[in-house]
Design a protein around this motif. Structure first.
Motif, short mmCIF file in Angstrom:
data_model
loop_
_atom_site.label_atom_id
_atom_site.label_comp_id
_atom_site.label_asym_id
_atom_site.label_seq_id
_atom_site.Cartn_x
_atom_site.Cartn_y
_atom_site.Cartn_z
N VAL A 266 -8.77 6.28 -5.52
CA VAL A 266 -7.94 7.22 -4.75
C VAL A 266 -7.83 6.72 -3.31
N ILE A 267 -6.59 6.58 -2.86
CA ILE A 267 -6.32 6.08 -1.50
C ILE A 267 -5.58 7.17 -0.73
N ASP A 268 -5.90 7.32 0.53
CA ASP A 268 -5.25 8.31 1.38
C ASP A 268 -3.90 7.73 1.84
N ALA A 269 -2.81 8.40 1.47
CA ALA A 269 -1.47 7.89 1.81
C ALA A 269 -1.29 7.75 3.32
N THR A 270 -1.96 8.62 4.08
CA THR A 270 -1.77 8.58 5.54
C THR A 270 -2.54 7.43 6.19
N GLU A 271 -3.54 6.89 5.47
CA GLU A 271 -4.35 5.79 6.03
C GLU A 271 -3.99 4.43 5.44
N GLY A 272 -3.50 4.40 4.21
CA GLY A 272 -3.27 3.12 3.53
C GLY A 272 -4.60 2.56 3.01
N VAL A 273 -4.57 1.31 2.52
CA VAL A 273 -5.77 0.69 1.93
C VAL A 273 -6.72 0.28 3.05
N ILE A 301 3.61 12.52 3.72
CA ILE A 301 4.32 11.32 4.22
C ILE A 301 5.81 11.62 4.35
N GLU A 302 6.37 11.23 5.47
CA GLU A 302 7.85 11.32 5.61
C GLU A 302 8.47 10.19 4.80
N LYS A 303 9.48 10.52 4.01
CA LYS A 303 9.97 9.52 3.06
C LYS A 303 11.46 9.24 3.23
N ASN A 304 11.82 8.00 2.84
CA ASN A 304 13.24 7.70 2.61
C ASN A 304 13.31 6.97 1.27
N TYR A 309 8.55 1.89 -2.41
CA TYR A 309 8.59 0.42 -2.54
C TYR A 309 7.74 -0.24 -1.45
N GLU A 310 7.88 0.24 -0.21
CA GLU A 310 7.13 -0.37 0.91
C GLU A 310 5.62 -0.16 0.77
N HIS A 311 5.23 1.07 0.39
CA HIS A 311 3.80 1.35 0.19
C HIS A 311 3.21 0.51 -0.94
N SER A 312 3.97 0.43 -2.05
CA SER A 312 3.49 -0.36 -3.21
C SER A 312 3.31 -1.82 -2.82
N LYS A 313 4.29 -2.35 -2.08
CA LYS A 313 4.25 -3.75 -1.67
C LYS A 313 3.00 -4.02 -0.82
N ARG A 314 2.72 -3.10 0.11
CA ARG A 314 1.56 -3.27 1.00
C ARG A 314 0.26 -3.24 0.19
#
Length: 441
Positions: A266-273, A301-304, A309-314
């Protein structure tokens, strides 16, 4: 089946790290003559007479101390004592029985755990045994004399350790329910995820990091199928003082991962990995488990249209070795995509238990070799003769070659990618064992 956990505890400088290295067969712990050098609690897998267990090395316990490093070591050792099935209490024949040993013995007695009392640095059993007998005064059983540095007496000590394992730890349990460990840093929402799955507040949830103290097994029935979820006490976050002093314990996470088929990180979306997330992911990968990366607090998270895609890539970039892991964006708070998690779990269980016929595997191997020539070195070219699957969970393949040294990991990965292209194997790692075979065979 959960592997038994054995913790080595004792005062600083009695030789815990030397013993740990002797048993682990590697110099994993730093060994120096300064009390308090082992600041990590480090773990290793040990095998003795067909029994395997996880060994934890702890920092030395100084029962009464205001020193910040030593008091944190004591806290760390206390966690090890709570987690362990058997405790090796190490003392030092050269220093003799000291007051601090008695205080450590009291701590261990209160734990109610089986304790194997070991007296280290006994380099000569003939002349030093009278000094060993003094340790009977601790009142926690027979002292076992050893010399960790010279590897003397270690077999008898391990016999005593293994004798304390419970019967169910030595015999595999027939429990084929999928086991899913939910792991991650404190406060990323692991307990909230389990509560959402259960629809009730079974696990204590609080904003104080580290509220969930121990791994809790929770059976869950979804669409008529039973699963067991293992909730873990998260890794503690390092603050500035602790940063230099120690890397905090990951033993509970190791223990939970060991027992699981699938690990949900489980990863916090606001912090990233974070660094700790990467450490947990590494443990799951090393142990060959199925992996789901659940990005929680997605509602915050504010999204577009490009956010996922950007989060997955990171995530893929940072955890590049987990290219097979499934990623899901969830909110334990709103329940967003929580149901999809079970579809993912079922898909990964199918991948982990998939068996491929040898003939089909060899067709893929032949095609892969034809498309990309195997590497060569000094005029000698790698030849791949044959591939076969030997086990599941994780799917494990043996490749027979003419020369193991020529089988570079990049070519192994190329073969792995070809197998994944053909069969998917989503969410699970694959293992490859390279064996040599003479060409005439």
């Amino acid at each position: 089946m959960s592997k038994p956990i054995v913790a080595v505890v004792g005062r600083p400088n009695v030789g815990k790290s030397t013993l740990f290295n002797a048993l682990a067969g590697d110099t994993i712990s730093i060994v120096k003559d300064t009390p308090g050098v082992t600041r990590d609690r480090i773990y290793a897998d040990v095998n003795w007479l067909n029994t395997s267990f996880t060994l934890i090395d702890t920092g030395g316990i100084e029962p009464d101390t205001n020193d910040i490093i030593l008091s944190q070591m004591r806290e760390q050792a206390e966690i090890a004592i709570q987690t362990a099935d058997v405790i090796i209490f190490l003392t030092d024949v050269r220093q003799g029985l000291v007051d601090a040993d008695s205080k450590v013995a009291d701590m261990l007695r209160r734990s109610g755990k089986p304790v194997v009392l070991v007296v280290n640095k006994v380099d000569n059993f003939n002349t030093m045994m009278p000094d060993v007998y003094e340790f009977y005064n601790l009142g926690i059983g027979d002292p076992h004399p050893i010399s960790a540095a010279s590897r003397l007496g270690i077999g008898d000590m391990l016999d005593a350790v293994v004798a304390n394992f419970r019967e169910d730890q030595l015999v595999s349990e027939e429990d084929d329910r999928p086991r899913i460990a939910i792991v991650g840093k404190p406060n990323v929402g692991k307990s909230s995820i389990i509560n959402k799955i259960l629809g009730e507040n079974r696990v204590i949830v609080s904003d104080i990091a580290g509220t969930t103290r121990d791994a809790v097994d929770t059976p869950v029935i979804h669409n008529g199928k039973e699963y067991v979820f293992i909730d873990t006490a998260g890794l503690r976050r390092k603050n500035k003082i602790k940063e230099e002093l120690e890397k905090y314990s990951i033993i509970r996470t190791v223990s939970a991962v060991e027992r699981a088929d699938i690990v949900i990180i489980v990863i916090d979306a606001t912090e990233g990995v974070t660094e700790q997330d990467a450490k947990i992911a590494g443990i799951a990968h090393e142990r060959g488990k199925g992996v789901i990366i659940a990005v929680n607090k997605w509602d915050a998270i504010e999204k577009n249209d490009k956010t996922i895609y950007e989060h997955s890539k990171r995530i893929r970039e940072i955890l590049s070795y987990l290219s097979y892991a499934e990623i899901i964006f969830i909110s334990a708070k709103t329940g967003q995509r929580m149901n999809k998690m079970f579809d993912m779990i079922d898909m990964i269980i199918d991948s982990q238990t998939m068996r491929i016929q040898t003939g089909v595997l060899n067709e893929i191997l032949t095609e892969a070799v034809a498309m990309q020539q195997p590497p060569s070195d000094k005029g000698r070219r790698l030849k791949l003769f044959y591939i076969t699957q030997v086990s599941i969970k994780p799917p494990t393949f043996v490749i027979f070659v003419n020369d193991k040294k020529l089988m570079h990991f990049s070519y192994t990965r190329y073969i792995e990618n070809k197998i994944r292209d053909a069969f998917g194997f989503k969410g699970t790692s694959l293992r490859f064992i390279i064996r040599e075979r003479k060409e005439k065979e």
